[in-house]
Design a protein around this motif. Sequence first.
Motif, mmCIF file in Angstrom:
data_model
loop_
_atom_site.group_PDB
_atom_site.id
_atom_site.type_symbol
_atom_site.label_atom_id
_atom_site.label_comp_id
_atom_site.label_asym_id
_atom_site.label_seq_id
_atom_site.Cartn_x
_atom_site.Cartn_y
_atom_site.Cartn_z
ATOM 1 N N GLU A 261 6.051 -21.100 -3.622
ATOM 2 C CA GLU A 261 5.636 -21.746 -4.870
ATOM 3 C C GLU A 261 4.623 -22.855 -4.623
ATOM 4 N N VAL A 262 4.798 -23.594 -3.520
ATOM 5 C CA VAL A 262 3.817 -24.629 -3.180
ATOM 6 C C VAL A 262 2.455 -23.991 -2.924
ATOM 7 N N ALA A 263 2.463 -22.893 -2.181
ATOM 8 C CA ALA A 263 1.204 -22.216 -1.870
ATOM 9 C C ALA A 263 0.552 -21.646 -3.132
ATOM 10 N N ARG A 264 1.354 -21.078 -4.001
ATOM 11 C CA ARG A 264 0.818 -20.457 -5.216
ATOM 12 C C ARG A 264 0.368 -21.488 -6.249
ATOM 13 N N TYR A 265 0.777 -22.731 -6.069
ATOM 14 C CA TYR A 265 0.426 -23.761 -7.047
ATOM 15 C C TYR A 265 -1.086 -24.004 -7.092
ATOM 16 N N ALA A 266 -1.789 -23.542 -6.062
ATOM 17 C CA ALA A 266 -3.254 -23.697 -6.061
ATOM 18 C C ALA A 266 -3.859 -23.068 -7.308
ATOM 19 N N GLU A 267 -3.352 -21.932 -7.749
ATOM 20 C CA GLU A 267 -3.873 -21.270 -8.953
ATOM 21 C C GLU A 267 -3.511 -22.055 -10.212
ATOM 22 N N ILE A 268 -2.303 -22.585 -10.256
ATOM 23 C CA ILE A 268 -1.892 -23.378 -11.416
ATOM 24 C C ILE A 268 -2.755 -24.627 -11.528
ATOM 25 N N ASP A 269 -2.984 -25.270 -10.397
ATOM 26 C CA ASP A 269 -3.825 -26.475 -10.385
ATOM 27 C C ASP A 269 -5.239 -26.145 -10.856
ATOM 28 N N ALA A 270 -5.764 -25.014 -10.409
ATOM 29 C CA ALA A 270 -7.110 -24.608 -10.815
ATOM 30 C C ALA A 270 -7.177 -24.376 -12.329
ATOM 31 N N LEU B 52 8.106 -32.256 -8.933
ATOM 32 C CA LEU B 52 8.124 -32.384 -7.484
ATOM 33 C C LEU B 52 7.178 -31.372 -6.848
ATOM 34 N N LEU B 53 7.139 -30.176 -7.379
ATOM 35 C CA LEU B 53 6.245 -29.137 -6.861
ATOM 36 C C LEU B 53 4.793 -29.582 -6.967
ATOM 37 N N ARG B 54 4.435 -30.141 -8.103
ATOM 38 C CA ARG B 54 3.062 -30.614 -8.312
ATOM 39 C C ARG B 54 2.717 -31.735 -7.336
ATOM 40 N N LYS B 55 3.644 -32.674 -7.152
ATOM 41 C CA LYS B 55 3.393 -33.797 -6.240
ATOM 42 C C LYS B 55 3.224 -33.313 -4.795
ATOM 43 N N LEU B 56 4.068 -32.375 -4.398
ATOM 44 C CA LEU B 56 3.975 -31.858 -3.036
ATOM 45 C C LEU B 56 2.652 -31.126 -2.817
ATOM 46 N N TYR B 57 2.236 -30.367 -3.797
ATOM 47 C CA TYR B 57 0.962 -29.657 -3.665
ATOM 48 C C TYR B 57 -0.195 -30.644 -3.519
ATOM 49 N N HIS B 58 -0.198 -31.682 -4.331
ATOM 50 C CA HIS B 58 -1.293 -32.666 -4.260
ATOM 51 C C HIS B 58 -1.253 -33.449 -2.944
ATOM 52 N N LEU C 109 -0.328 -32.043 -0.194
ATOM 53 C CA LEU C 109 -0.884 -31.050 0.725
ATOM 54 C C LEU C 109 -2.409 -31.056 0.689
ATOM 55 N N VAL C 110 -2.959 -31.100 -0.499
ATOM 56 C CA VAL C 110 -4.417 -31.063 -0.674
ATOM 57 C C VAL C 110 -5.106 -32.210 0.051
ATOM 58 N N GLU C 111 -4.424 -33.336 0.178
ATOM 59 C CA GLU C 111 -5.019 -34.511 0.810
ATOM 60 C C GLU C 111 -4.972 -34.457 2.344
ATOM 61 N N THR C 112 -4.283 -33.492 2.908
ATOM 62 C CA THR C 112 -4.147 -33.454 4.366
ATOM 63 C C THR C 112 -5.386 -32.853 5.029
ATOM 64 N N ASP C 113 -5.639 -33.269 6.253
ATOM 65 C CA ASP C 113 -6.755 -32.717 7.022
ATOM 66 C C ASP C 113 -6.543 -31.229 7.294
ATOM 67 N N LYS C 114 -5.301 -30.850 7.551
ATOM 68 C CA LYS C 114 -4.991 -29.455 7.839
ATOM 69 C C LYS C 114 -5.410 -28.550 6.693
ATOM 70 N N TYR C 115 -5.118 -28.979 5.487
ATOM 71 C CA TYR C 115 -5.483 -28.175 4.321
ATOM 72 C C TYR C 115 -6.997 -28.111 4.154
ATOM 73 N N GLN C 116 -7.663 -29.238 4.309
ATOM 74 C CA GLN C 116 -9.109 -29.269 4.152
ATOM 75 C C GLN C 116 -9.802 -28.389 5.186
ATOM 76 N N GLN C 117 -9.270 -28.383 6.402
ATOM 77 C CA GLN C 117 -9.819 -27.511 7.443
ATOM 78 C C GLN C 117 -9.583 -26.042 7.098
ATOM 79 N N LEU D 240 5.224 -30.723 5.546
ATOM 80 C CA LEU D 240 5.155 -31.222 4.166
ATOM 81 C C LEU D 240 6.535 -31.265 3.521
ATOM 82 N N LEU D 241 7.263 -30.152 3.540
ATOM 83 C CA LEU D 241 8.545 -30.085 2.841
ATOM 84 C C LEU D 241 9.666 -30.814 3.567
#
Length: 311
Positions: free
Chosen positions: A54-63, A115-121, A123-131, A154-155
């Motif tokens: 669900e955390v991974a799929r939240y990228a579409e919801i955020d978009a 909580l799901l939304r906060k965790l996703y955001h 994640l987005v701020e991490t260097d690992k995700y940006q890379q 993250l979790l």
Amino acid sequence: MISRRNIRVKVMQALYSVESQETNEKPNDPFKLLQKHFDQTHQLFVYLIHYLTEVARYAEIDARNRAGKHLPSYEDLNVNIKLAGNELLWKILEYPSYQKAVKETRPELLENTDLLRKLYHQLVETDKYQQYIAVAGRDKKEEKAMLEFIFNELLLPNESFTSFVEENFTNWDDDADMLRLLVQNFLNKPSSFNFQELISKEKWLFGKGLLETVLNKKEVTMEHIKPKLKNWDPERIAVLDMILMRMGVCEFLYFETIPPKVTINEYIDLAKEYSTPQSGQFVNGILDNIHKDLVKDEKMHKVAFKPSSSN
């Protein structure tokens, strides 16, 4: 996949529930209690995998949310959703055994959207995700590494997440270490897992056999334990300590494939973790003395107790 140590914990808990029950209550079925503990582990495992996806799929919801703003910016209209298409993620989501487990356990009923939304955001701020999103193509190792990062970095370190899990799954403290390993093994080879058989037949028979042996051989085990108590009143010894010692003696006498040293070490650890500060040393002393006597008297010829075919 479930370790023998974890099985011993669940047998211990089932026995404790039976031993602690008020005499005027309808007796609990110890085997149903044991099965319930295994079911809770299964439900928690499915939930952890579900939340990871669900955390991974939240990228579409955020978009979608950002694109739906009254005046979306260029960035809002061009959110990178590479993560939502993660190849390993979709291998998990399309795996029939996992789909069936989700249908049976309904992990979505425990959804915490905020909580799901906060965790996703986070994640987005991490260097690992940006890379990760900076690379256009997909690499199998990086796809797996990204999901491992979400779960392990993250979790699990997030207090809000672990507190939420603990509130909804009373077995989190007992199963956390084992489930970390199970999730890692699952991410390595998802198609090798059968969610409907998280515990093998062999492991279930060990747990059921240990539970039934301790219940049926109480008098035999107490004959070995009582002489070693010296000035201790058996009625004043912690219920959990007595249960652990009875379990240990049953393994000495009836479980041929388990070395006595393994048995002693396992129950020392369980006593330290689940009983009083002095319990580890106490249980160690009693079991060690019983073992020495059994060896001296040449009574360490284990004969398997045959559990009933019911339950």
